[in-house]
Motif scaffolding. Structure first.
Motif, PDB file in Angstrom:
ATOM      1  N   LYS A  74      14.198  45.085 -18.788  1.00  0.00           N
ATOM      2  CA  LYS A  74      14.839  46.022 -19.709  1.00  0.00           C
ATOM      3  C   LYS A  74      16.046  45.410 -20.414  1.00  0.00           C
ATOM      4  CE  LYS A  74      12.073  49.460 -18.753  1.00  0.00           C
ATOM      5  NZ  LYS A  74      11.129  49.969 -19.771  1.00  0.00           N
ATOM      6  N   ARG A  75      16.364  44.165 -20.090  1.00  0.00           N
ATOM      7  CA  ARG A  75      17.526  43.528 -20.717  1.00  0.00           C
ATOM      8  C   ARG A  75      17.166  42.874 -22.056  1.00  0.00           C
ATOM      9  NH1 ARG A  75      21.591  41.086 -16.088  1.00  0.00           N
ATOM     10  NH2 ARG A  75      21.296  42.779 -14.588  1.00  0.00           N
ATOM     11  N   PHE A  76      15.882  42.691 -22.308  1.00  0.00           N
ATOM     12  CA  PHE A  76      15.403  42.074 -23.551  1.00  0.00           C
ATOM     13  C   PHE A  76      16.020  40.698 -23.776  1.00  0.00           C
ATOM     14  CE2 PHE A  76      14.802  46.655 -24.178  1.00  0.00           C
ATOM     15  CZ  PHE A  76      13.432  46.662 -24.393  1.00  0.00           C
ATOM     16  N   THR A  77      16.017  39.916 -22.687  1.00  0.00           N
ATOM     17  CA  THR A  77      16.325  38.493 -22.803  1.00  0.00           C
ATOM     18  C   THR A  77      15.005  37.730 -22.746  1.00  0.00           C
ATOM     19  OG1 THR A  77      16.544  38.187 -20.405  1.00  0.00           O
ATOM     20  CG2 THR A  77      18.543  38.780 -21.628  1.00  0.00           C
ATOM     21  N   ALA A  78      15.051  36.456 -23.075  1.00  0.00           N
ATOM     22  CA  ALA A  78      13.876  35.590 -22.936  1.00  0.00           C
ATOM     23  C   ALA A  78      14.358  34.250 -22.430  1.00  0.00           C
ATOM     24  CB  ALA A  78      13.155  35.429 -24.274  1.00  0.00           C
ATOM     25  N   MET A  79      13.545  33.612 -21.569  1.00  0.00           N
ATOM     26  CA  MET A  79      13.968  32.358 -20.960  1.00  0.00           C
ATOM     27  C   MET A  79      12.942  31.257 -21.171  1.00  0.00           C
ATOM     28  SD  MET A  79      15.228  31.534 -17.040  1.00  0.00           S
ATOM     29  CE  MET A  79      16.696  32.557 -17.185  1.00  0.00           C
ATOM     30  N   CYS A  80      13.458  30.053 -21.496  1.00  0.00           N
ATOM     31  CA  CYS A  80      12.639  28.839 -21.538  1.00  0.00           C
ATOM     32  C   CYS A  80      12.927  28.049 -20.274  1.00  0.00           C
ATOM     33  CB  CYS A  80      12.988  27.991 -22.760  1.00  0.00           C
ATOM     34  SG  CYS A  80      12.337  28.638 -24.292  1.00  0.00           S
ATOM     35  N   PHE A  81      11.881  27.844 -19.465  1.00  0.00           N
ATOM     36  CA  PHE A  81      12.056  27.193 -18.172  1.00  0.00           C
ATOM     37  C   PHE A  81      11.851  25.687 -18.264  1.00  0.00           C
ATOM     38  CE2 PHE A  81      10.772  31.556 -17.233  1.00  0.00           C
ATOM     39  CZ  PHE A  81      11.694  31.933 -16.275  1.00  0.00           C
ATOM     40  N   GLN A  82      12.350  24.998 -17.250  1.00  0.00           N
ATOM     41  CA  GLN A  82      12.167  23.552 -17.134  1.00  0.00           C
ATOM     42  C   GLN A  82      10.691  23.189 -17.031  1.00  0.00           C
ATOM     43  OE1 GLN A  82      14.510  21.919 -13.968  1.00  0.00           O
ATOM     44  NE2 GLN A  82      13.329  20.045 -13.841  1.00  0.00           N
ATOM     45  N   SER A  83       9.911  24.042 -16.361  1.00  0.00           N
ATOM     46  CA  SER A  83       8.500  23.733 -16.093  1.00  0.00           C
ATOM     47  C   SER A  83       7.545  24.257 -17.166  1.00  0.00           C
ATOM     48  CB  SER A  83       8.104  24.338 -14.746  1.00  0.00           C
ATOM     49  OG  SER A  83       8.236  25.750 -14.791  1.00  0.00           O
ATOM     50  N   TYR A  84       8.087  24.833 -18.262  1.00  0.00           N
ATOM     51  CA  TYR A  84       7.328  25.441 -19.368  1.00  0.00           C
ATOM     52  C   TYR A  84       6.692  26.766 -18.954  1.00  0.00           C
ATOM     53  CZ  TYR A  84       7.413  20.481 -20.714  1.00  0.00           C
ATOM     54  OH  TYR A  84       7.784  19.189 -20.948  1.00  0.00           O
ATOM     55  N   ALA A  85       6.066  26.820 -17.733  1.00  0.00           N
ATOM     56  CA  ALA A  85       5.477  28.064 -17.202  1.00  0.00           C
ATOM     57  C   ALA A  85       4.451  28.678 -18.144  1.00  0.00           C
ATOM     58  CB  ALA A  85       6.580  29.077 -16.886  1.00  0.00           C
ATOM     59  N   LEU A  86       3.598  27.832 -18.742  1.00  0.00           N
ATOM     60  CA  LEU A  86       2.528  28.328 -19.607  1.00  0.00           C
ATOM     61  C   LEU A  86       1.320  28.718 -18.766  1.00  0.00           C
ATOM     62  CD1 LEU A  86       2.671  25.644 -22.447  1.00  0.00           C
ATOM     63  CD2 LEU A  86       3.838  27.854 -22.351  1.00  0.00           C
ATOM     64  N   PHE A  87       0.549  29.679 -19.261  1.00  0.00           N
ATOM     65  CA  PHE A  87      -0.686  30.075 -18.581  1.00  0.00           C
ATOM     66  C   PHE A  87      -1.774  29.069 -18.925  1.00  0.00           C
ATOM     67  CE2 PHE A  87       1.529  34.176 -19.262  1.00  0.00           C
ATOM     68  CZ  PHE A  87       1.698  34.530 -17.925  1.00  0.00           C
ATOM     69  N   PRO A  88      -2.308  28.329 -17.937  1.00  0.00           N
ATOM     70  CA  PRO A  88      -3.245  27.240 -18.243  1.00  0.00           C
ATOM     71  C   PRO A  88      -4.569  27.695 -18.822  1.00  0.00           C
ATOM     72  CG  PRO A  88      -3.094  27.601 -15.872  1.00  0.00           C
ATOM     73  CD  PRO A  88      -2.023  28.436 -16.488  1.00  0.00           C
ATOM     74  N   HIS A  89      -4.969  28.956 -18.533  1.00  0.00           N
ATOM     75  CA  HIS A  89      -6.271  29.454 -19.001  1.00  0.00           C
ATOM     76  C   HIS A  89      -6.200  30.083 -20.392  1.00  0.00           C
ATOM     77  CE1 HIS A  89      -4.228  32.909 -17.263  1.00  0.00           C
ATOM     78  NE2 HIS A  89      -5.061  33.702 -17.929  1.00  0.00           N
TER      79      HIS A  89
END
Length: 348
Positions: A74-89
């Motif tokens: 509910k804070r409406f922030t967004a984060m870019c992580f070190q590991s990218y954290a993309l969905f591989p599929h």
């Protein structure tokens, strides 16, 4: 976009104080970097802003809204992580779209935003590829696009470039800064890379053992570090203690282990003993009529292409010097240098 305020934030993990009474204001659209060594509290601060961690003391405000008890989603922030954290599929397009689906944005608006951000981050033609078919730099762009497309109030970066090679890291950090300027999103960036912080930041927050050491713009934090820790952590610095033996309105004369130096300063100096610093690149080859002369022998010469990094032995002490690479320097050679009066930094 939001204005961020941290007021007396303290976070403990058992007996360890990770963040100690931190105060920080980030203006709307500003790019702030939290910089410091591992364990200094920068990631804990970032996660507290996102709502993943609850501080024991203090308040977090987005504009004038208290966020301490607001859930992360509910804070409406967004984060870019070190590991990218993309969905591989998922494809590039579907990875970017995911946050919009979670926020129940209409399909028409989803398509519009995703198409726009793909063009902005230079992923055109890669929309249907999956993460395994992308380079590290391309994956980082997807992660950035996925964060930005949700139009967050605050954009958070947790060492997003540490998995990239040096050349690509330089390229992507410029892209991140240009995108942030274009979109004017309030951004908090965590890194331990000093060069990265200097390149991308409006202001830098230097942290050490949970405390803020200095907050200011990149030029000021490099040329006028507040104390010994900041001087040592931001770039390279020669730091020596000296005794003040005379002073007038603009200059003081200092007696050090390297000899006597004349410093030009606007600061009022009350103590008899002070710490002074200067940058290795500020020293010049001595010429007749110059003062602040030091003579030493080169203990080590490291050719780095654009400069030569020298370790100079003087009166049993080691001093760091950086000279241009147009003249070769060799170990064992003697060198006579001068430190300009205005290049000295008096440390608190």
């Amino acid at each position: 976009m939001a204005r961020l305020r941290l007021v007396n934030i303290t976070k403990r993990f058992d007996d360890v104080v990770a963040v100690n009474n931190m105060n920080l204001t980030v203006e709307e659209g500003e790019f702030i970097t939290l910089l410091g060594p591992s364990g200094c509290g920068k990631t804990t601060t970032l996660r507290s802003i996102a709502g993943f961690i609850q501080p024991e003391e203090g308040e977090i405000y987005f504009d004038d809204e208290l966020m301490n008890n607001v859930r992360p989603n509910k804070r409406f922030t967004a984060m870019c992580f070190q590991s990218y954290a993309l969905f591989p599929h998922m494809t590039v397009r579907d990875n970017i779209r995911f946050g919009l689906i979670m926020r129940k944005v209409s399909k028409e608006e989803q398509n519009k935003r995703v198409t726009e951000i793909i063009k902005i981050v230079g992923l055109e033609g890669l929309e249907n590829r999956k993460p395994a078919q992308l380079s590290g730099g391309q994956q980082q762009r997807v992660a950035l696009a996925r964060a930005v497309v949700t139009q967050p109030r605050i954009l958070l970066f947790d060492e997003p470039l540490s998995n990239l090679d040096a050349k690509l890291r330089e390229h992507v950090r410029v892209e991140i800064r240009e995108l942030q300027k274009r979109l004017k999103i309030t951004s908090i960036y965590v890194t331990h890379d000093q060069a990265e912080a200097l390149v991308i930041s409006d202001r830098i927050v230097v942290m050490n053992q949970g405390r803020v050491e200095q907050i200011t713009d990149p030029f000021t934090i490099y040329r006028y570090p507040k104390n010994e820790f900041v001087a040592n952590f931001i770039g390279l610095a020669n730091i020596f203690e000296g005794k003040v033996i005379s002073r007038d309105q603009e200059r003081i004369t200092l007696d050090t282990e390297l000899g006597q130096f004349i410093l030009k300063t606007q600061r009022e100096i009350e103590d008899d003993r002070i710490l002074v610093s200067w940058r290795p690149e500020d020293m010049v080859l001595a010429k007749e009529g110059m003062n602040n002369i030091v003579r030493g022998k080169i203990a080590q010469a490291i050719f780095m292409g654009n400069l030569t990094d020298l370790f100079l032995e003087i009166n049993g002490k080691t001093m760091r010097v950086q000279m241009g690479s147009d003249v070769p320097y060799h170990e064992g050679e003697s060198l006579t240098l001068s430190i300009p009066e205005e290049k000295f930094i008096i440390l608190a």
